[in-house]
Design an enzyme around this catalytic site. Structure first.
Site, PDB file in Angstrom:
ATOM      1  N   MET A   1      43.822  33.616  42.136  1.00  0.00           N
ATOM      2  CA  MET A   1      43.238  34.855  41.715  1.00  0.00           C
ATOM      3  C   MET A   1      44.164  36.045  41.820  1.00  0.00           C
ATOM      4  SD  MET A   1      42.074  35.829  45.309  1.00  0.00           S
ATOM      5  CE  MET A   1      42.465  34.298  45.825  1.00  0.00           C
ATOM      6  N   PRO A   2      45.254  36.017  42.576  1.00  0.00           N
ATOM      7  CA  PRO A   2      46.106  37.209  42.581  1.00  0.00           C
ATOM      8  C   PRO A   2      46.913  37.353  41.287  1.00  0.00           C
ATOM      9  CG  PRO A   2      46.525  35.853  44.515  1.00  0.00           C
ATOM     10  CD  PRO A   2      45.688  35.054  43.577  1.00  0.00           C
ATOM     11  N   LEU A   3      47.131  38.585  40.929  1.00  0.00           N
ATOM     12  CA  LEU A   3      48.088  38.932  39.886  1.00  0.00           C
ATOM     13  C   LEU A   3      49.156  39.765  40.580  1.00  0.00           C
ATOM     14  CD1 LEU A   3      49.149  39.213  37.004  1.00  0.00           C
ATOM     15  CD2 LEU A   3      47.616  41.182  36.751  1.00  0.00           C
ATOM     16  N   ASP A  37      47.747  28.947  42.412  1.00  0.00           N
ATOM     17  CA  ASP A  37      47.211  30.207  41.899  1.00  0.00           C
ATOM     18  C   ASP A  37      48.364  31.211  41.832  1.00  0.00           C
ATOM     19  OD1 ASP A  37      45.657  32.283  41.087  1.00  0.00           O
ATOM     20  OD2 ASP A  37      44.260  32.191  42.773  1.00  0.00           O
ATOM     21  N   THR A  71      47.282  42.355  43.043  1.00  0.00           N
ATOM     22  CA  THR A  71      45.864  42.564  42.780  1.00  0.00           C
ATOM     23  C   THR A  71      45.173  41.252  43.120  1.00  0.00           C
ATOM     24  OG1 THR A  71      46.382  44.106  40.982  1.00  0.00           O
ATOM     25  CG2 THR A  71      44.151  43.179  41.036  1.00  0.00           C
TER      26      THR A  71
END
Length: 126
Positions: A1-3, A37, A71
């Site tokens: 989920m991190p960007l 991820d 993020t």
């Protein structure tokens, strides 16, 4: 989920940039981000477009500054965040050799429903 967005001055090798991405990814895994991820954007900037204060808060920064913005989902503890900062700085000092003073990290926390990983679906929405 991190960007993850990684910004630095233009002129570093692909190996250098890839090492930064790898260290950040491994540090995130260390605080609970799921394996595989990994979504990162690494951008190089001309000196005129990479502006920063070289002594803010008494930290001596050089033109080798690396700005890392992550993020990710909200909910991690302050201890987890501190561990992340420490792991990134220590990892980058080890390889590719970025001084800890030149590691700037910013976290942006969002709710889970603010992600779509493809197909127009909010995979994490309740």
């Amino acid at each position: 989920m991190p960007l993850v967005r990684i910004d630095l001055r233009k002129g570093k090798s692909a190996t250098y940039r890839q090492a930064i991405g790898r260290v950040v990814y491994e540090a995130m895994i260390g605080v609970g981000v799921p394996a595989n991820d990994r979504f990162q954007v690494i951008t190089e900037h001309e000196a005129d477009n990479f502006l920063f204060d070289s002594t803010y808060l008494g930290i001596e920064r050089t033109e080798d500054l690396v700005i890392i913005q992550i993020t990710w989902n909200e909910g991690r503890t302050v201890e987890q965040k501190k561990a992340l900062y420490k792991a990134i700085a220590a990892g980058l000092a080890s390889m590719p050799g970025v001084r800890p003073q030149d590691v700037f990290v910013n976290l942006v926390e969002v709710k889970k429903e603010n992600w779509s990983f493809g197909n127009g679906v909010a995979q994490y929405a309740a």
